[in-house]
Enzyme design. Structure first.
Site: not given
Length: 887
Positions: A28, A98, A107, A109, A342, A460, A631, A777, A782, A844, A864
């Site tokens: 602001k 403000r 809204g 604060m 803003r 709001h 897999r 991969s 795990d 993965c 990837y």
């Protein structure tokens, strides 16, 4: 910024700050300074730096030395510039106080308006302005706001007295109260203040000012602000700045007003001037949703001169900031003032459309467009919508303002606390309120959608819902709420009843309506093509691969098809064990598990082979032209065996094995710690015939589809490798099977054999493992489990406490722990490529769809990422942003 300078003045076309000082002046304060320097009409004032907030909390709620003198000097400057004096009995200066953090927290604060009024100043203001009604209206507003914000007097206590006076004089609106009525309101407000604080309302304007400054700095750590920062992952800020600014008045009469506008539609992104205003009102009236405002377009007829000025400001600010702006303005007696600008909060739909159109308008580049849209905003575009077939047969219960798009269905609750409570119990809730307030942030966050009976498109509820990507309908006047009941056009709904809202159209429907997922079309599709173009510029230099690619985790042909529609460039993880749970396959697999000898196991596996082959055929066809990483079996065998006595008896009848003997076999498979037990490649070592059957099914399917013209690139992935020798043995077995398949099929297809790196030892010895791998991969689910020593199935019991106490910043199963697990990943990548520079590497685990983790994957040199089908569009954007951020 000087270490000792805490305050920055703005006014008369010059400001000491600028837009680049958000860290210290907040969004602001920095933007007020920028607008002042641009020559836009801004009421003068000064900003107290966020460094003071930081010091305030570090020094036990005390201010740095010299601040009070600096405030006095800047206040004197403001009085000289305006020709008015704070607390003056003849011509008082009134100010607003403000908040304003570096990242917008609408809204959350505190704000105090009309500061400087007391029993004498109100008379001077009335005389100076010639508008006694305005002066007393401003005074009653100030007492209420100061009492609520600074001293914690309940807002409702003041509202009760206001309603009492309105009822006594027989009026509905605040604006209908006469001067004497307002004087009575002020008297009653002072009584409320004294009752709750034990003190008279303060008459010294300097005490009012410092109490308000204290309150605004204090609001940085109020409950709603803390929760908002947690929800939006806002971290690392100094605190809030405080803006002290001379007041301009929208409640001066019918030639005055206040409003909020956006340079583009924040719901759709359409390039239209969009907003709302209220005549004879102050700013809080608009955002609080207490009165339903008028559309900005009607201002053109009521005051064409001011409307044209606003249009000029709109164009100037959007061109200057090169982004959609959210602007607050006040009109005082026909004169326009800007109070704030803003970057406008917007829905995902609006973010994408505005970005695409701004590129076409020449305002920004494609790279800026891609960097500007967040993955969370893109996720909103994948939110559900009401099934058009169901909608065609339905009549809406009511209509309100389409404040935030998307559809939601849920059980209705009427308070934010109930929403949070019900959500914790696993219920799907819809928050229904007269209007929302900042205190409702927790309930809004867990609700599927929000419905309010009052308020407008900039209330709001609307602003926060759009920022969260929640469907919202505001200002639905047909919804009348009493306690825990709502009446909608003579129909009663109680807490727990189901409603459905369509935030795109503003329509409310009875009951639980079928929702469907959205598709990728229009600007969304074009935007993702740009993201693909950008990430395909990335060169993974070690293997000369063009692009940072996005694959998917898919176990069934239908999942693969969805992923391709979302832009997946192959499958990074196809979990074969999920296929075994299908009806018809599980019974055969159970027969194999309980078989007593290898010959029987092989015979049973022959029955499973064509079924597995059919699964792979469907997936290869769906991924025509793209690689598919399969897999081999990973979970321990006990996960597949019968669990109940009845199921054991059925299997005994089928296999001819006595029930007692069969139960003993099943019991023998039980492990104390199965996640670290007989699973993954260990199964392949002890039961090689299982992996042999799977490899045969994969390669026969690949040969078959290639005969039909499908381009196929199978990649066989061996899970849970801990030593290079394991991979060496299993690769040799697989290649022997593949050789036989090629001989029988009289054809060959290109293939790769690689492994998952999910055990710390495999990452640390990756140079040795790489000798037998065509690709790695990283199975970070795990790997995280084993590195932390947390069971991912049980960690949910304590992880929330760890995050609350800041032992951990984030749940490591959701966001990759770059400091610990990340070191293992980085080591694995580096050592693997030391042995084999052309080693293809991806990820993965669930982290493959999380934006921060994707950035890490790019930085360590992966080729990837792979994620669930519905995360693919987000991963495409995050991958492009990772390239732009790091190039």
């Amino acid at each position: 910024m000087s270490e000792k300078k805490y305050i920055y003045f703005f006014g008369a076309g010059k400001a000491e700050g600028n837009a680049g000082m958000k860290e210290y002046l907040g969004g602001k304060g920095a933007n007020i300074a920028e607008m002042t320097n641009l020559g836009i009409p801004v009421p003068p004032g000064f900003t107290i730096s966020a460094k003071v907030c930081d010091a305030f909390y570090k020094n036990n709620n005390s201010y740095p030395e010299g601040l009070k003198d600096e405030v006095e000097n800047n206040l004197k400057h403001l009085e000289e510039l305006t020709g008015r004096k704070l607390g003056d009995s003849k011509d008082p200066l009134l100010v607003s106080v403000r908040s304003g953090a570096a990242i917008s927290m609408p809204g959350m604060m505190d704000t105090v308006l009309n500061l400087g009024l007391n029993d004498e100043a109100v008379k001077g203001l009335a005389e100076k302005t010639g508008n006694e009604r305005f002066a007393w209206d401003a005074y009653r507003r100030f007492i209420q706001m100061f009492g609520d914000v600074v001293r914690g007097v309940p807002h409702s206590a003041f509202e009760e007295k206001l309603d009492q006076v309105k009822e006594e004089v027989g009026v509905e609106l605040d604006t209908d109260l006469k001067v004497e009525d307002l004087k009575r309101v002020v008297k009653l407000y002072k009584e409320v203040y004294r009752k709750h604080t034990g003190e008279d309302f303060p008459q010294d304007p300097k005490k009012q000012l410092w109490a308000s400054i204290d309150a605004v700095f204090g609001s940085w750590n109020n409950e709603r602000a803390i929760k908002y920062r947690q929800i939006n992952e806002i971290k690392g800020l100094l605190g809030t700045a405080v803006n002290v600014q001379s007041m301009v008045f929208g409640n001066f009469g019918d030639d005055s007003g206040t409003g909020v506008c956006f340079t583009r539609d924040p719901s759709t992104g359409e390039n239209i001037f969009y907003g709302e205003y209220l005549l004879n009102a102050q700013g809080e009236d608009v955002v609080a949703g207490i009165r339903t405002p008028q559309k900005l377009s009607t201002l053109k007829d009521k005051n064409p001169e001011v409307f044209q000025q606003l249009l000029d400001v709109r164009e100037k600010l959007e061109k200057h900031y090169r982004d959609m702006q959210d602007i607050e303005f006040t009109i005082q007696q026909g004169k326009l003032f800007l109070l704030q600008t803003r970057t406008g909060k917007r829905t995902g739909l609006a973010a994408v459309r505005a970005a695409v159109e701004m590129v076409k308008e020449g305002l920004i580049t494609k790279e800026e467009a891609i960097a500007r849209v967040t993955p969370a905003q893109l996720d909103q575009l994948l939110h559900p919508m009401i099934d058009p077939n169901a909608k065609a047969k339905m009549i809406p219960l009511a209509r309100g303002l389409n404040a935030s798009p998307g559809a939601a269905t849920g059980q209705i609750v009427f308070t934010a606390d109930e929403a949070e409570k019900w959500a914790k119990e696993g219920k799907t809730v819809l928050l229904v309120r007269k209007e929302t307030s900042p205190e409702d942030i927790g309930g809004m966050n867990v609700a599927e959608g929000i419905l309010t009976s009052t308020g407008g498109m900039t209330s709001h509820a609307a602003v926060v819902a759009r920022g969260m990507g929640k469907p919202c309908i505001a200002g639905c006047k047909d919804v009348v709420i009493t306690g825990k009941q709502a009446q909608i056009k003579k129909r009663n709904f109680s807490e727990g009843d189901w409603l459905t809202i369509d935030g795109t159209t503003g329509e409310v429907y009875d009951g639980q309506v079928k929702l469907i997922k959205a598709g990728i079309t229009g600007e969304f599709a074009e935007f993702l093509i740009w993201a693909d173009e950008i990430r395909h510029e990335a060169v993974r230099s070690t293997i000369k691969q063009k692009g940072f690619l996005v694959r998917t985790n898919a176990d069934l042909p239908r999942d693969a098809k969805v992923a391709r529609e979302f832009g997946a460039e192959g499958i990074g993880l196809c979990r074969t064990e999920h296929m075994f749970f299908d009806e018809g396959k599980l019974e055969i697999f159970q027969e194999m598990i309980v078989a007593d000898d290898i010959a029987t196991r092989k015979e049973v596996l022959k029955k499973l082979l064509p079924l597995q082959k059919k699964d792979f055929t469907g997936i290869f066809e769906a991924m025509d032209g793209f690689p598919v990483t399969v897999r081999l079996l990973d979970p321990p065998l006990h996960e597949f065996v019968p669990k109940t006595t009845e199921e054991v008896k059925v299997l005994a009848d089928k296999t001819g094995i006595p029930v007692k003997q069969l139960q003993a076999k099943i019991d023998s498979l039980h492990e104390l710690n199965p996640m670290l037990g007989h699973r993954g490649c260990r199964l392949g070592i002890t039961y090689p015939e299982i992996y042999d059957m799977q490899v045969q099914a994969i390669m026969e399917a690949a040969c078959e589809v290639e005969k039909r013209g499908v381009k196929v690139f199978p990649e066989i992935m061996i899970p849970l490798i801990g030593t290079a020798k394991e991979l060496s043995i299993l690769r040799e077995n697989a290649e022997s099977v593949i050789k036989d398949v090629f001989k029988n099929e009289n054809r060959q297809v290109e293939y790769k054999i690689g492994t998952m790196i999910e055990i710390p030892r495999a990452a640390l010895t990756a140079d040795k493992v790489a000798e037998y791998a065509d690709f790695f991969s990283f199975g970070t689910n795990d790997l995280t489990q084993m590195t932390f020593g947390y069971s991912r199935d049980d960690a949910g019991v304590f992880l929330p406490d760890y995050i609350d106490q800041e032992i951990l910043e984030r749940d490591p199963f959701q966001v990759l722990d770059q400091e610990g697990v990340g070191q293992l990943v980085e080591t694995g990548v580096r050592r693997g490529r030391t042995r084999k520079p052309d080693l293809k590497i991806g990820i993965c685990g669930e982290h493959g769809g999380e934006p921060g983790s994707i950035d890490f994957c790019y930085r360590v040199g992966m080729n990837y990422v792979s994620c669930s089908p519905y995360r693919v569009p987000i991963a495409r954007l995050a991958a492009a942003q990772a390239y732009l951020r790091n190039k």
